[in-house]
Motif scaffolding. Structure first.
Motif, PDB file in Angstrom:
ATOM      1  N   VAL A 156     -41.333  -1.269  15.765  1.00  0.00           N
ATOM      2  CA  VAL A 156     -40.343  -0.454  16.137  1.00  0.00           C
ATOM      3  C   VAL A 156     -41.229   0.771  17.142  1.00  0.00           C
ATOM      4  CG1 VAL A 156     -39.641   1.899  15.896  1.00  0.00           C
ATOM      5  CG2 VAL A 156     -39.033  -0.254  14.668  1.00  0.00           C
ATOM      6  N   ASN A 157     -42.747   0.825  16.608  1.00  0.00           N
ATOM      7  CA  ASN A 157     -43.899   1.309  17.680  1.00  0.00           C
ATOM      8  C   ASN A 157     -43.999   0.427  18.375  1.00  0.00           C
ATOM      9  OD1 ASN A 157     -44.049   3.320  15.448  1.00  0.00           O
ATOM     10  ND2 ASN A 157     -45.906   1.936  14.343  1.00  0.00           N
ATOM     11  N   PHE A 158     -44.233  -0.391  19.154  1.00  0.00           N
ATOM     12  CA  PHE A 158     -44.315  -1.648  20.441  1.00  0.00           C
ATOM     13  C   PHE A 158     -43.006  -0.610  21.851  1.00  0.00           C
ATOM     14  CE2 PHE A 158     -43.135  -4.872  22.886  1.00  0.00           C
ATOM     15  CZ  PHE A 158     -44.633  -4.622  23.900  1.00  0.00           C
ATOM     16  N   LEU A 159     -41.377  -1.057  20.719  1.00  0.00           N
ATOM     17  CA  LEU A 159     -40.687  -0.972  21.699  1.00  0.00           C
ATOM     18  C   LEU A 159     -40.890   0.309  21.978  1.00  0.00           C
ATOM     19  CD1 LEU A 159     -37.653  -1.772  22.219  1.00  0.00           C
ATOM     20  CD2 LEU A 159     -36.865  -1.224  20.768  1.00  0.00           C
ATOM     21  N   ASN A 160     -41.267   1.446  21.166  1.00  0.00           N
ATOM     22  CA  ASN A 160     -41.150   2.762  22.129  1.00  0.00           C
ATOM     23  C   ASN A 160     -41.738   3.031  23.414  1.00  0.00           C
ATOM     24  OD1 ASN A 160     -40.703   6.180  20.782  1.00  0.00           O
ATOM     25  ND2 ASN A 160     -42.809   5.655  21.280  1.00  0.00           N
ATOM     26  N   GLU A 161     -43.689   2.820  22.760  1.00  0.00           N
ATOM     27  CA  GLU A 161     -43.688   2.526  24.079  1.00  0.00           C
ATOM     28  C   GLU A 161     -43.433   2.137  25.036  1.00  0.00           C
ATOM     29  OE1 GLU A 161     -47.347   4.890  24.008  1.00  0.00           O
ATOM     30  OE2 GLU A 161     -45.892   5.115  21.997  1.00  0.00           O
ATOM     31  N   TYR A 162     -42.926   1.113  25.024  1.00  0.00           N
ATOM     32  CA  TYR A 162     -42.381  -0.460  25.871  1.00  0.00           C
ATOM     33  C   TYR A 162     -41.771   0.511  26.703  1.00  0.00           C
ATOM     34  CZ  TYR A 162     -39.824  -4.250  28.597  1.00  0.00           C
ATOM     35  OH  TYR A 162     -39.956  -4.598  29.610  1.00  0.00           O
ATOM     36  N   LEU A 163     -40.964   1.135  26.258  1.00  0.00           N
ATOM     37  CA  LEU A 163     -39.644   2.126  26.519  1.00  0.00           C
ATOM     38  C   LEU A 163     -40.350   2.773  27.524  1.00  0.00           C
ATOM     39  CD1 LEU A 163     -37.230   2.442  23.890  1.00  0.00           C
ATOM     40  CD2 LEU A 163     -36.040   0.877  26.013  1.00  0.00           C
ATOM     41  N   PHE A 164     -41.841   4.284  27.187  1.00  0.00           N
ATOM     42  CA  PHE A 164     -41.740   5.100  27.645  1.00  0.00           C
ATOM     43  C   PHE A 164     -42.660   4.579  28.814  1.00  0.00           C
ATOM     44  CE2 PHE A 164     -42.230   7.980  23.716  1.00  0.00           C
ATOM     45  CZ  PHE A 164     -41.593   9.327  24.239  1.00  0.00           C
ATOM     46  N   GLU A 165     -43.239   3.092  29.300  1.00  0.00           N
ATOM     47  CA  GLU A 165     -43.799   2.429  30.285  1.00  0.00           C
ATOM     48  C   GLU A 165     -42.386   2.131  30.926  1.00  0.00           C
ATOM     49  OE1 GLU A 165     -45.914  -0.974  29.251  1.00  0.00           O
ATOM     50  OE2 GLU A 165     -47.124  -0.184  27.675  1.00  0.00           O
ATOM     51  N   LEU A 166     -41.777   2.134  31.023  1.00  0.00           N
ATOM     52  CA  LEU A 166     -39.923   2.028  32.127  1.00  0.00           C
ATOM     53  C   LEU A 166     -39.582   3.140  32.131  1.00  0.00           C
ATOM     54  CD1 LEU A 166     -37.957  -0.786  30.026  1.00  0.00           C
ATOM     55  CD2 LEU A 166     -40.113  -0.993  32.022  1.00  0.00           C
ATOM     56  N   HIS A 167     -40.262   4.102  31.430  1.00  0.00           N
ATOM     57  CA  HIS A 167     -39.749   5.275  32.209  1.00  0.00           C
ATOM     58  C   HIS A 167     -38.880   6.018  31.657  1.00  0.00           C
ATOM     59  CE1 HIS A 167     -43.285   5.658  34.700  1.00  0.00           C
ATOM     60  NE2 HIS A 167     -42.540   4.411  35.132  1.00  0.00           N
ATOM     61  N   ALA A 181     -33.882   6.938  21.899  1.00  0.00           N
ATOM     62  CA  ALA A 181     -34.015   8.294  20.594  1.00  0.00           C
ATOM     63  C   ALA A 181     -34.315   7.083  19.614  1.00  0.00           C
ATOM     64  CB  ALA A 181     -32.665   8.318  20.219  1.00  0.00           C
ATOM     65  N   VAL A 182     -35.332   7.429  18.422  1.00  0.00           N
ATOM     66  CA  VAL A 182     -36.009   6.505  17.603  1.00  0.00           C
ATOM     67  C   VAL A 182     -35.803   7.232  16.768  1.00  0.00           C
ATOM     68  CG1 VAL A 182     -37.762   5.407  16.512  1.00  0.00           C
ATOM     69  CG2 VAL A 182     -37.413   5.711  19.107  1.00  0.00           C
ATOM     70  N   ARG A 183     -34.887   7.386  15.294  1.00  0.00           N
ATOM     71  CA  ARG A 183     -34.958   8.001  13.237  1.00  0.00           C
ATOM     72  C   ARG A 183     -34.742   6.232  12.838  1.00  0.00           C
ATOM     73  NH1 ARG A 183     -30.590   8.538  16.957  1.00  0.00           N
ATOM     74  NH2 ARG A 183     -29.002   7.074  15.131  1.00  0.00           N
ATOM     75  N   GLY A 184     -36.431   6.849  12.447  1.00  0.00           N
ATOM     76  CA  GLY A 184     -37.177   6.082  11.159  1.00  0.00           C
ATOM     77  C   GLY A 184     -36.289   4.200  11.664  1.00  0.00           C
ATOM     78  N   GLY A 185     -35.529   3.765  10.855  1.00  0.00           N
ATOM     79  CA  GLY A 185     -35.652   2.278  11.670  1.00  0.00           C
ATOM     80  C   GLY A 185     -34.318   1.830  12.545  1.00  0.00           C
ATOM     81  N   LEU A 186     -33.095   2.995  12.914  1.00  0.00           N
ATOM     82  CA  LEU A 186     -32.760   2.535  13.978  1.00  0.00           C
ATOM     83  C   LEU A 186     -32.902   3.027  14.984  1.00  0.00           C
ATOM     84  CD1 LEU A 186     -29.422   4.255  11.813  1.00  0.00           C
ATOM     85  CD2 LEU A 186     -29.945   2.121  12.509  1.00  0.00           C
ATOM     86  N   VAL A 187     -33.184   2.533  16.387  1.00  0.00           N
ATOM     87  CA  VAL A 187     -33.267   2.957  17.666  1.00  0.00           C
ATOM     88  C   VAL A 187     -31.726   2.430  18.422  1.00  0.00           C
ATOM     89  CG1 VAL A 187     -35.067   2.310  20.065  1.00  0.00           C
ATOM     90  CG2 VAL A 187     -35.361   2.438  18.096  1.00  0.00           C
ATOM     91  N   ASP A 188     -31.484   3.756  19.091  1.00  0.00           N
ATOM     92  CA  ASP A 188     -30.417   4.019  19.851  1.00  0.00           C
ATOM     93  C   ASP A 188     -31.242   4.217  21.724  1.00  0.00           C
ATOM     94  OD1 ASP A 188     -28.589   4.547  17.945  1.00  0.00           O
ATOM     95  OD2 ASP A 188     -28.317   6.593  18.640  1.00  0.00           O
ATOM     96  N   VAL A 189     -30.752   2.888  22.454  1.00  0.00           N
ATOM     97  CA  VAL A 189     -31.490   3.194  23.315  1.00  0.00           C
ATOM     98  C   VAL A 189     -30.156   2.748  24.829  1.00  0.00           C
ATOM     99  CG1 VAL A 189     -31.520   0.242  23.133  1.00  0.00           C
ATOM    100  CG2 VAL A 189     -33.371   2.152  25.090  1.00  0.00           C
TER     101      VAL A 189
END
Length: 233
Positions: A156-167, A181-189
């Motif tokens: 999840v942390n990698f996905l968070n950073e990856y999405l930031f890299e994609l702006h 949006a990240v809420r614990g083990g849920l990621v809405d994209v």
């Protein structure tokens, strides 16, 4: 009024339509073919037959956005769901600044580029102003996109950073393409490649489920096996 399939069958063996499709099939790859002498909704019928008979993607260029929208609506009634796509320009109309982009339109453009990478033929309807805008190359799109599938190992942390890299913009609740949006083990994209956002549920570092949802009531629309993360194109 005949069903769309019946309407197409009426024109499938018409000598004039058959001749046009024959010439189009024999043309060099990427060579445009101009349809003349057809009025009302007949061009839409010919385009629908071209997609079903020639089995390859096609781009229909109309004179302006309004005409393209009408043509798109006609094709949607004639072809299976998901086989017709609209390729708009990126900018808001008619009162916003010319330099202010519209994320919904960018999402539609990204969806077209993503679908054209696949093997399933699609019909793309557009107009000159939309075609005049530059887009990233297929190689750049491939390099900056990522497919996420159920059962994949993904931190999840990698996905968070990856999405930031994609702006992508991190928010509390996603509303439009380019947000997550990240809420614990849920990621809405809300990827630019899809018309609706996806909810990724993690169990540890494994993607346990993926489902689309409605941005208004947050309720699940359907479960899917995979989705594609595509940046602003």
């Amino acid at each position: 009024m005949p069903a769309p399939s019946s309407l197409l069958s009426l024109y499938r063996n018409d000598p004039r339509v058959a001749d046009f499709l024959r010439r189009w099939s024999a043309a060099a790859p990427g060579q445009p073919e101009r349809l003349s002498g057809a009025s009302s909704s007949l061009p839409s019928v010919v385009a629908a037959l071209a997609l079903t008979e020639l089995k390859h993607s096609l781009v229909v260029v109309r004179s302006d956005k309004e005409e393209a929208a009408y043509f798109f609506n006609d094709l949607e009634k004639l072809l299976p769901p998901g086989s017709v796509l609209f390729f708009p320009d990126s900018y808001r109309r008619p009162y916003a600044d010319r330099d202010q982009t519209d994320n919904a339109n960018i999402g539609l453009r990204a969806e077209v580029l993503d679908r054209l990478r696949g093997t399933q033929p699609v019909a793309v309807v557009t107009y000159p102003e939309a075609l005049a805008e530059k887009v990233i190359t297929r190689g750049q799109l491939d390099a900056r996109s990522m497919e996420v599938a159920v059962g994949a190992r993904l931190d999840v942390n990698f996905l968070n950073e990856y999405l930031f890299e994609l702006h992508f913009e991190r928010v509390d609740f996603v509303e439009k393409p380019g947000q997550f949006a990240v809420r614990g083990g849920l990621v809405d994209v809300f990827s630019f490649a899809h018309p609706e956002p996806h909810r990724l549920e993690f169990f540890g570092s494994e993607v346990e489920s993926i489902r689309t949802f409605d941005v208004v009531d947050q309720l699940t629309l359907q479960r899917v096996e995979r989705m594609t993360l595509v940046p602003n194109v």
